[in-house]
Design a protein around this motif. Structure first.
Motif, PDB file in Angstrom:
ATOM      1  N   PRO A 211       0.797  -1.239   0.000  1.00  0.00           N
ATOM      2  CA  PRO A 211       0.000   0.000   0.000  1.00  0.00           C
ATOM      3  C   PRO A 211       0.826   1.284   0.000  1.00  0.00           C
ATOM      4  N   ILE A 212       1.895   1.329   0.761  1.00  0.00           N
ATOM      5  CA  ILE A 212       2.688   2.565   0.803  1.00  0.00           C
ATOM      6  C   ILE A 212       3.425   2.791  -0.505  1.00  0.00           C
ATOM      7  N   ALA A 213       3.809   1.713  -1.179  1.00  0.00           N
ATOM      8  CA  ALA A 213       4.555   1.834  -2.430  1.00  0.00           C
ATOM      9  C   ALA A 213       3.659   2.209  -3.599  1.00  0.00           C
ATOM     10  N   ARG A 214       2.391   1.835  -3.543  1.00  0.00           N
ATOM     11  CA  ARG A 214       1.511   2.137  -4.677  1.00  0.00           C
ATOM     12  C   ARG A 214       0.842   3.500  -4.566  1.00  0.00           C
ATOM     13  N   ARG A 215       1.001   4.156  -3.438  1.00  0.00           N
ATOM     14  CA  ARG A 215       0.348   5.446  -3.242  1.00  0.00           C
ATOM     15  C   ARG A 215       0.826   6.489  -4.252  1.00  0.00           C
ATOM     16  N   ALA A 216       2.126   6.643  -4.412  1.00  0.00           N
ATOM     17  CA  ALA A 216       2.658   7.662  -5.334  1.00  0.00           C
ATOM     18  C   ALA A 216       2.271   7.391  -6.788  1.00  0.00           C
ATOM     19  N   PRO A 217       2.455   6.155  -7.300  1.00  0.00           N
ATOM     20  CA  PRO A 217       2.041   5.927  -8.693  1.00  0.00           C
ATOM     21  C   PRO A 217       0.553   6.172  -8.921  1.00  0.00           C
ATOM     22  N   LEU A 218      -0.280   5.806  -7.963  1.00  0.00           N
ATOM     23  CA  LEU A 218      -1.715   6.019  -8.134  1.00  0.00           C
ATOM     24  C   LEU A 218      -2.066   7.498  -8.116  1.00  0.00           C
ATOM     25  N   ILE A 219      -1.344   8.284  -7.313  1.00  0.00           N
ATOM     26  CA  ILE A 219      -1.583   9.727  -7.279  1.00  0.00           C
ATOM     27  C   ILE A 219      -1.303  10.332  -8.647  1.00  0.00           C
ATOM     28  N   VAL A 220      -0.323   9.795  -9.344  1.00  0.00           N
ATOM     29  CA  VAL A 220       0.016  10.302 -10.666  1.00  0.00           C
ATOM     30  C   VAL A 220      -0.903   9.708 -11.736  1.00  0.00           C
ATOM     31  N   MET A 221      -1.192   8.399 -11.627  1.00  0.00           N
ATOM     32  CA  MET A 221      -1.932   7.707 -12.688  1.00  0.00           C
ATOM     33  C   MET A 221      -3.405   8.093 -12.785  1.00  0.00           C
ATOM     34  N   LEU A 222      -4.063   8.277 -11.681  1.00  0.00           N
ATOM     35  CA  LEU A 222      -5.503   8.518 -11.741  1.00  0.00           C
ATOM     36  C   LEU A 222      -5.855   9.836 -12.444  1.00  0.00           C
TER      37      LEU A 222
ATOM     38  N   THR B 176      12.850  19.756  -9.151  1.00  0.00           N
ATOM     39  CA  THR B 176      13.315  18.687  -8.269  1.00  0.00           C
ATOM     40  C   THR B 176      12.977  18.999  -6.813  1.00  0.00           C
ATOM     41  N   PHE B 177      13.170  20.243  -6.410  1.00  0.00           N
ATOM     42  CA  PHE B 177      12.828  20.647  -5.047  1.00  0.00           C
ATOM     43  C   PHE B 177      11.331  20.496  -4.797  1.00  0.00           C
ATOM     44  N   ALA B 178      10.502  20.897  -5.771  1.00  0.00           N
ATOM     45  CA  ALA B 178       9.045  20.779  -5.622  1.00  0.00           C
ATOM     46  C   ALA B 178       8.636  19.314  -5.491  1.00  0.00           C
ATOM     47  N   LEU B 179       9.230  18.438  -6.293  1.00  0.00           N
ATOM     48  CA  LEU B 179       8.919  17.001  -6.187  1.00  0.00           C
ATOM     49  C   LEU B 179       9.352  16.441  -4.831  1.00  0.00           C
ATOM     50  N   TYR B 180      10.525  16.869  -4.369  1.00  0.00           N
ATOM     51  CA  TYR B 180      11.012  16.422  -3.065  1.00  0.00           C
ATOM     52  C   TYR B 180      10.045  16.840  -1.956  1.00  0.00           C
ATOM     53  N   VAL B 181       9.637  18.096  -1.976  1.00  0.00           N
ATOM     54  CA  VAL B 181       8.725  18.591  -0.941  1.00  0.00           C
ATOM     55  C   VAL B 181       7.392  17.847  -1.016  1.00  0.00           C
ATOM     56  N   LEU B 182       6.862  17.675  -2.228  1.00  0.00           N
ATOM     57  CA  LEU B 182       5.573  16.992  -2.374  1.00  0.00           C
ATOM     58  C   LEU B 182       5.631  15.559  -1.873  1.00  0.00           C
TER      59      LEU B 182
ATOM     60  N   GLU C 226       8.455  13.596  -0.436  1.00  0.00           N
ATOM     61  CA  GLU C 226       9.190  13.261   0.788  1.00  0.00           C
ATOM     62  C   GLU C 226       8.610  13.948   2.022  1.00  0.00           C
ATOM     63  N   VAL C 227       8.276  15.231   1.907  1.00  0.00           N
ATOM     64  CA  VAL C 227       7.853  15.996   3.075  1.00  0.00           C
ATOM     65  C   VAL C 227       6.353  15.886   3.305  1.00  0.00           C
ATOM     66  N   ILE C 228       5.555  16.197   2.282  1.00  0.00           N
ATOM     67  CA  ILE C 228       4.102  16.239   2.473  1.00  0.00           C
ATOM     68  C   ILE C 228       3.484  14.841   2.510  1.00  0.00           C
ATOM     69  N   LEU C 229       3.781  14.027   1.480  1.00  0.00           N
ATOM     70  CA  LEU C 229       3.169  12.692   1.396  1.00  0.00           C
ATOM     71  C   LEU C 229       3.936  11.615   2.159  1.00  0.00           C
ATOM     72  N   LYS C 230       5.143  11.936   2.621  1.00  0.00           N
ATOM     73  CA  LYS C 230       5.994  10.990   3.354  1.00  0.00           C
ATOM     74  C   LYS C 230       6.282   9.729   2.544  1.00  0.00           C
ATOM     75  N   ILE C 231       6.513   9.913   1.244  1.00  0.00           N
ATOM     76  CA  ILE C 231       6.832   8.802   0.347  1.00  0.00           C
ATOM     77  C   ILE C 231       8.297   8.955  -0.066  1.00  0.00           C
ATOM     78  N   PRO C 232       9.136   8.019   0.357  1.00  0.00           N
ATOM     79  CA  PRO C 232      10.550   8.140  -0.019  1.00  0.00           C
ATOM     80  C   PRO C 232      10.743   7.887  -1.516  1.00  0.00           C
ATOM     81  N   LEU C 233      11.535   8.741  -2.141  1.00  0.00           N
ATOM     82  CA  LEU C 233      11.833   8.586  -3.559  1.00  0.00           C
ATOM     83  C   LEU C 233      13.038   7.667  -3.725  1.00  0.00           C
ATOM     84  N   PHE C 234      13.109   7.014  -4.858  1.00  0.00           N
ATOM     85  CA  PHE C 234      14.209   6.100  -5.159  1.00  0.00           C
ATOM     86  C   PHE C 234      15.526   6.877  -5.175  1.00  0.00           C
ATOM     87  N   PRO C 235      16.527   6.440  -4.388  1.00  0.00           N
ATOM     88  CA  PRO C 235      17.779   7.192  -4.314  1.00  0.00           C
ATOM     89  C   PRO C 235      18.722   6.953  -5.488  1.00  0.00           C
TER      90      PRO C 235
END
Length: 169
Positions: free
Chosen positions: A37-48, A139-145, A147-156
């Protein structure tokens, strides 16, 4: 080719492209459902929202095609291939492959920043300063969205992952 016929071909090519994108999106959606569930949250936010926009575009294109058919314009199922459009499509496809490679190697933050800087500089011929500013800003906007707001770690990235594995082993 008559102007009406050329517009018809462009509508058909646009419709085929949108349907192809919807098919790819469906494949990605089915793949994403298998994630935790935590891993599919970000793709679904983009896909829907993307799916909604693509379906809306398909509806608009189908309406335009039907309107043209009712005006007795001949409709061919296979659009003619414009060499210039094919060249542009291949060029942009290579840029997309480069983006995926950069994300794999440098991670989301580094890959997207590098990609935007190079794409803006070499494709759009923007100044280096503006290219770097926009690349880092996005890149900063994506990081804030994520990592900070949604608490979804991005692939390093593979470089970071392998480097830290070597350091800590």
């Amino acid at each position: 080719m008559a102007p009406d016929r050329k517009k018809e071909v462009n509508l058909q090519a646009d419709l085929l492209f949108c349907l192809l994108l919807l098919l790819l999106l469906l494949v990605f959606f089915v793949t994403t459902i298998g994630y935790k569930p935590i891993a599919r949250r970000a793709p679904l936010i983009v896909m829907l929202p993307l799916a909604g926009m693509l379906i809306g575009q398909v509806v608009v294109l189908v309406k335009k095609l039907r309107q043209r058919q009712s005006e007795d314009v001949e409709v061919s199922l296979l659009p003619t291939i414009d060499a210039e459009k094919l060249k542009k499509a291949l060029f942009l496809s290579l840029w997309m492959i480069l983006l995926m490679l950069m994300i794999y190697l440098a991670g989301h933050a580094g890959g997207i920043a590098l990609f935007l800087v190079f794409f803006l500089r070499f494709t759009s011929h923007e100044r280096w300063g503006l290219s770097i500013f926009l690349g880092l800003g996005v890149t900063f906007a994506l990081y804030v969205l994520f990592e900070v707001i949604l608490k979804i770690p991005l692939f390093p990235g593979a470089i970071y992952t392998h480097t830290t594995a070597l350091i800590w082993s």
